[in-house]
Design an enzyme around this catalytic site. Structure first.
Site, PDB file in Angstrom:
ATOM      1  CE1 TYR A 143      -3.623   2.601   0.705  1.00 17.52           C
ATOM      2  CE2 TYR A 143      -2.317   3.260   2.607  1.00 17.52           C
ATOM      3  CZ  TYR A 143      -3.366   3.488   1.738  1.00 17.52           C
ATOM      4  OH  TYR A 143      -4.160   4.593   1.900  1.00 17.52           O
ATOM      5  CG  ASP A 238       5.771   3.921   0.693  1.00 17.23           C
ATOM      6  OD1 ASP A 238       6.078   4.651   1.668  1.00 17.23           O
ATOM      7  OD2 ASP A 238       4.590   3.687   0.367  1.00 17.23           O
ATOM      8  CE  LYS A 266       1.284   4.921   8.330  1.00 17.37           C
ATOM      9  NZ  LYS A 266       1.270   4.153   7.103  1.00 17.37           N
TER      10      LYS A 266
HETATM   11  C1  LIG Z   1       0.557   4.667   5.767  1.00 20.83           C
HETATM   12  C2  LIG Z   1       1.266   4.445   4.494  1.00 20.83           C
HETATM   13  C3  LIG Z   1       1.126   5.321   3.390  1.00 20.83           C
HETATM   14  C4  LIG Z   1       0.115   6.413   3.373  1.00 20.83           C
HETATM   15  O1  LIG Z   1       0.351   7.395   4.308  1.00 20.83           O
HETATM   16  P1  LIG Z   1      -0.846   8.380   4.735  1.00 20.83           P
HETATM   17  O2  LIG Z   1      -0.198   9.341   5.650  1.00 20.83           O
HETATM   18  O3  LIG Z   1      -1.880   7.509   5.374  1.00 20.83           O
HETATM   19  O4  LIG Z   1      -1.358   9.007   3.492  1.00 20.83           O
HETATM   20  C5  LIG Z   1       1.929   5.113   2.305  1.00 20.83           C
HETATM   21  N1  LIG Z   1       2.812   4.111   2.255  1.00 20.83           N
HETATM   22  C6  LIG Z   1       2.981   3.249   3.279  1.00 20.83           C
HETATM   23  C7  LIG Z   1       3.995   2.161   3.176  1.00 20.83           C
HETATM   24  C8  LIG Z   1       2.197   3.378   4.412  1.00 20.83           C
HETATM   25  O5  LIG Z   1       2.331   2.485   5.406  1.00 20.83           O
END
Ligand SMILES: *Cc1c(COP(=O)(O)O)cnc(C)c1O
Length: 428
Positions: A143, A238, A266
């Protein structure tokens, strides 16, 4: 569930779709009523009925220091007292950029944004603008936020709700996204052999944390590095979830593979809306106003969010931080696995740094198909038993869990004891 949570949930559902502002919060896959949270302190949260829980969600990753850590709260209060937003540069933004570039060697330059979704969406636009190519490679079950190109066979809430590709994404856009199985280096080599000259970027979660937790097999990330380099494609890690969560240099430091661009979120916001993308100077120089790839944000680099991020990273960068965090997560995983085995329950748990996965399966999965094959009914029963004994795990078998530095060994042992009692009752 009792009164306050129930009545708040009913009230929320009247005006907010599903009663929540992000789908996994709604408990759709595990059933029942989500507790409404009123307060958090350290490793604990409290709900509207006054019940307290040891929190293994940590706001889905940001709260690596636990809730309401005094140094972070103080930094936020100080910043807020001087004004909430200016839409003009402030010195703290430079400090945060300097901190990120110092901690993660692959970062020559960074741009701050407000969410992980924005970071990945912008990194992909940048990779496309830089290479002049359209195709994007992603991996099944990963994701990367909810921008259009990335909602194809994605993990997290989409997977939890049983529809990994979102409605509303034009087929024309989805056509530019090639989806490969995670941990399959042969599929990577094969795809790059056939389409390499037209692939703008490959984006990957270096530890997949949105289909439960799937660690990279030895050589998988290196193979991806090799193929992207050979074909002039941009490799994007990511690290929105793994950034500063799995080690002091994030997953790229842990596995020794250097991406061209990285995205963070995060942890770097410490619980405030803050994220970033960055990497090679020659690529970052294509971002406006230096270059032709447009990217902007009214609240980007918001001083209150930046203050929270800086205060958090200062503590996370302290010597020994990740050793302690990792040891706590390992203690949890080993304890749970031992207790389950003792009672003959088919169960497995594993951690990478401060993130972990729990699986009702005989072995820890290393691909998406094995995650799907785990016993979700058993997970749902475990989830509710743990919730009622005061342990708040992610309400889905497809999400990673998180330990914070505020979780004591005593907290972890209490959690293992509660799980052990449930394992025992199940086999009795
Ligand atoms: C949480 C997450 C996102 C999205 O971040 P948001 O702040 O919720 O938009 C993208 N990539 C990874 C790997 C994530 O865990």
């Amino acid at each position: 569930m009792s009164s306050q949570n129930q009545s708040l949930f009913e009230r929320a559902q009247r005006l907010i779709p599903g009663g929540v502002n992000s789908p996994v919060r709604a408990f759709c896959s595990v059933g029942g009523t989500p507790p409404f949270i009123t307060k958090g302190k350290g490793a604990r949260i409290w709900d509207a009925d006054g019940k307290s829980y040891l929190d293994y969600v940590g706001s889905w990753g940001p709260l690596i220091l636990g809730h309401a850590r005094p140094e972070v709260v103080a930094a936020v209060q100080r910043a807020a007292a001087d004004g909430l937003s200016f839409g003009a540069p402030v010195e703290m933004e430079i400090e945060l950029a300097e901190t990120l570039c110092r901690l993660v060697p692959s970062l020559d330059m960074v741009r701050l944004v407000s969410s992980g979704t924005e970071a990945t969406m912008s990194a992909i636009r940048l990779a496309r603008g830089f290479t002049g190519r359209d195709l994007l490679v992603k991996f099944e079950g990963c994701y990367h936020g909810h921008s259009d190109s990335l909602l194809v066979k994605a993990g997290s809430g989409l997977l939890t709700l049983g529809n990994p590709s979102s409605a509303g994404v034009p087929a024309d856009l989805a056509r530019h996204t090639l989806v490969l199985p995670y941990n399959d280096a042969n599929a990577v080599a094969d795809t790059f052999r056939r389409h390499g000259e037209t692939i703008a970027a490959a984006i990957v979660e270096p530890v997949a944390g949105n289909m439960n937790l799937v660690a990279p097999k030895p050589g998988f990330l290196a193979a991806l590095r090799e193929e992207t380099e050979r074909h002039g494609s941009v490799l994007i890690f990511d690290e929105v979830m793994t950034g500063f969560r799995v080690g002091p240099q994030s997953a790229q430091g842990l596995f020794g593979v250097t991406p061209d661009l990285s995205t963070f979120g995060k942890v770097i916001g410490g619980g405030m809306p803050l994220a970033a993308f960055g990497g090679r100077r020659d690529i970052m120089a294509h971002i406006a106003p230096l270059g032709p790839v447009y990217q902007a944000g009214t609240l980007s680099g918001n001083p209150v969010a930046v203050a929270a991020g800086l205060a958090t990273l200062r503590l996370v960068a302290a010597p020994g931080f990740h050793e302690t965090l990792s040891a706590r997560a390992a203690r949890l995983c080993e304890g749970l696995t031992r207790a389950a085995r003792q009672h003959g329950v088919s169960f497995c748990a594993r951690n990478v740094g401060g993130m972990f996965g729990l699986y009702f399966a005989p072995e820890c999965p290393d691909d998406f198909a094995s995650v799907l094959a785990s016993d979700r009914e058993a997970f749902n029963r475990f989830f509710h038993a743990m919730l009622s004994s005061g342990h708040y795990f992610a309400p889905s078998a497809f999400e990673a869990g998180f330990v914070s530095i505020a979780h004591t060994e005593g907290d972890i042992d209490a959690t293992i004891a509660a799980a052990s009692a449930w394992f025992a009752a199940r086999t009795a």
